[in-house]
Write an enzyme that holds these catalytic residues in place. Structure first.
Site, PDB file in Angstrom:
ATOM      1  N   GLY A  27       6.942   5.384  -4.806  1.00  0.00           N
ATOM      2  CA  GLY A  27       6.009   6.292  -4.168  1.00  0.00           C
ATOM      3  C   GLY A  27       4.768   5.574  -3.691  1.00  0.00           C
ATOM      4  N   ASP A  28       3.812   6.357  -3.243  1.00  0.00           N
ATOM      5  CA  ASP A  28       2.552   5.858  -2.705  1.00  0.00           C
ATOM      6  C   ASP A  28       1.439   6.183  -3.702  1.00  0.00           C
ATOM      7  OD1 ASP A  28       0.220   5.324  -1.339  1.00  0.00           O
ATOM      8  OD2 ASP A  28       0.656   6.634   0.358  1.00  0.00           O
ATOM      9  N   PHE A  29       0.809   5.158  -4.274  1.00  0.00           N
ATOM     10  CA  PHE A  29      -0.189   5.440  -5.316  1.00  0.00           C
ATOM     11  C   PHE A  29      -1.474   6.055  -4.771  1.00  0.00           C
ATOM     12  CE2 PHE A  29      -0.521   0.544  -5.235  1.00  0.00           C
ATOM     13  CZ  PHE A  29      -1.575   0.505  -4.320  1.00  0.00           C
TER      14      PHE A  29
ATOM     15  N   ASP B 152       6.133   1.514  -7.702  1.00  0.00           N
ATOM     16  CA  ASP B 152       5.780   0.785  -6.490  1.00  0.00           C
ATOM     17  C   ASP B 152       6.592   1.376  -5.344  1.00  0.00           C
ATOM     18  OD1 ASP B 152       4.760  -1.260  -4.702  1.00  0.00           O
ATOM     19  OD2 ASP B 152       4.535  -2.560  -6.454  1.00  0.00           O
TER      20      ASP B 152
ATOM     21  N   HIS C 227      -8.555  -4.947  -6.256  1.00  0.00           N
ATOM     22  CA  HIS C 227      -9.277  -5.896  -5.382  1.00  0.00           C
ATOM     23  C   HIS C 227      -8.749  -5.891  -3.948  1.00  0.00           C
ATOM     24  CE1 HIS C 227      -6.626  -9.787  -5.915  1.00  0.00           C
ATOM     25  NE2 HIS C 227      -5.895  -8.731  -5.655  1.00  0.00           N
TER      26      HIS C 227
END
Length: 350
Positions: free
Chosen positions: A239-241, A214, A258
């Site tokens: 990090g950035d997914f 995350d 969602h």
């Protein structure tokens, strides 16, 4: 009849319309039930009722609020079965209201405060704007995207992350037990927040390792370090997914897809596909919207996603299409004893 007025029909048709009108007016006022629930949560009414019935005057002193206003809130909550007023005018917390206490396992007090926060409430009031393509309305109302708003300071972030944990923690053990995880390997929890789900998966599968992935400010509140039974079997990765996902044998995401529109989901799932080790599985843990007219929580939350985040809840067919676009294939949908299902995908061609 004066022009512009609606005439009153007679007979059976008139009665049908009268009942319809009364029903719709009640439906329109239902938001006040949520408002009353939030007010009770804010002043911690349930905590003060834990020891037994109290009169409004006693509760007002304990909570530091106006007695008459508090009584009026409690009177409405009694119609919803959250509290109960006795013949002496005292109020008792019912079984249905117990989880509003802040001092019990499975408390949803902070979840109630999150769901009824103005960040959710105000965009929902502008839902009609979403119908004209202005998605999401949150950005224009708050001057920034949803997750930027909640990342701006520790207090604001806590509303969302603590509230989400309270809302979803009771699901974690059930979901972890609903899926047959492999005997060995690494489970990557993408967007896993404070690690509640990964903690349960590792507890129930003592031969697995885990990675909690995350953003750094979210990981700062993780709960993995305090669990001795999983010591040495977990790691943190920030990090950035939307740009990278750590490698794993099982890559899972709970209540993540969602939040996002289809294009962003395909980007995320494509990174999951690239990170998936041979024979691995991607698990999307989200509500699956059922067909038909029956109530389902996914149909309610779907409108929150539309107004505040620009995302949506999806059907099994919707998930299959996302997987296909990302180089994956829908393997199966496993319902659980929660509102969420385990939507399993494998690499296309397997």
């Amino acid at each position: 009849m004066v022009r512009g007025e609606v005439g009153t029909a007679g007979g059976a048709e008139g009665e049908r319309l009268r009942r319809s009108g009364a029903f719709l007016v009640d439906e329109a006022m239902a938001f006040l039930q949520s408002a009353a629930l939030r007010a009770a949560a804010e002043v911690k009414v349930a905590d003060h009722l834990a020891g037994g019935p109290l009169a409004p005057a006693q509760l007002a002193v304990a909570t530091g609020v106006d007695e008459r206003g508090l009584y009026r809130v409690l009177r409405l909550l009694a119609t919803r079965g959250i509290v109960e007023e006795d013949t002496r005018g005292a109020f008792t917390l019912t079984d249905a209201g117990q989880a509003l206490r802040g001092d019990v396992p499975g408390s949803v007090r902070t979840a109630v405060l999150m769901i009824t926060d103005r960040s959710m409430w105000q965009p929902a009031g502008e839902l009609a704007r979403c119908l004209t393509g202005q998605l999401p309305v949150f950005d224009s109302m708050f001057g920034m995207p949803f997750f930027d708003y909640f990342a701006q300071d520790e207090r604001t972030a806590a509303v969302f992350h603590v509230g989400m944990a309270a809302m979803t923690d009771p699901e974690n053990a059930v979901i972890a037990g609903a899926y047959d995880f492999p005997d060995t390997g690494t489970v990557v929890d993408v967007g896993g927040g404070h690690g509640g789900l990964l903690l349960e998966v590792l507890r129930q599968n003592p031969s697995l390792d885990g990675v909690l992935y995350d953003q750094a400010h979210v990981l700062a509140g993780h709960r993995l370090a305090g669990a001795e039974e999983i010591a040495g079997r977990w790691a943190l990765a920030d990090g950035d997914f939307f740009t990278h996902v750590p490698d794993g044998d099982v890559i899972m995401m709970k209540r993540i897809t969602h939040d996002w529109d289809d294009d962003r989901c395909v980007t995320l799932l494509t990174h999951c596909r690239r990170a998936l080790r041979p024979g691995g599985r991607v698990l999307v843990l989200d509500a699956v919207v059922p067909p038909g007219n029956a109530p389902h929580q996914s149909k309610t939350i779907d409108l929150m996603m539309m107004a505040s985040l620009g995302g949506r809840e999806r059907t099994a067919g919707d998930f299959a299409a996302l997987f296909e676009a990302a180089g994956l294939k829908l393997a199966r949908v496993l319902p659980t004893d929660t509102v969420l299902s385990v939507v399993e995908a494998v690499a296309a061609g397997e």
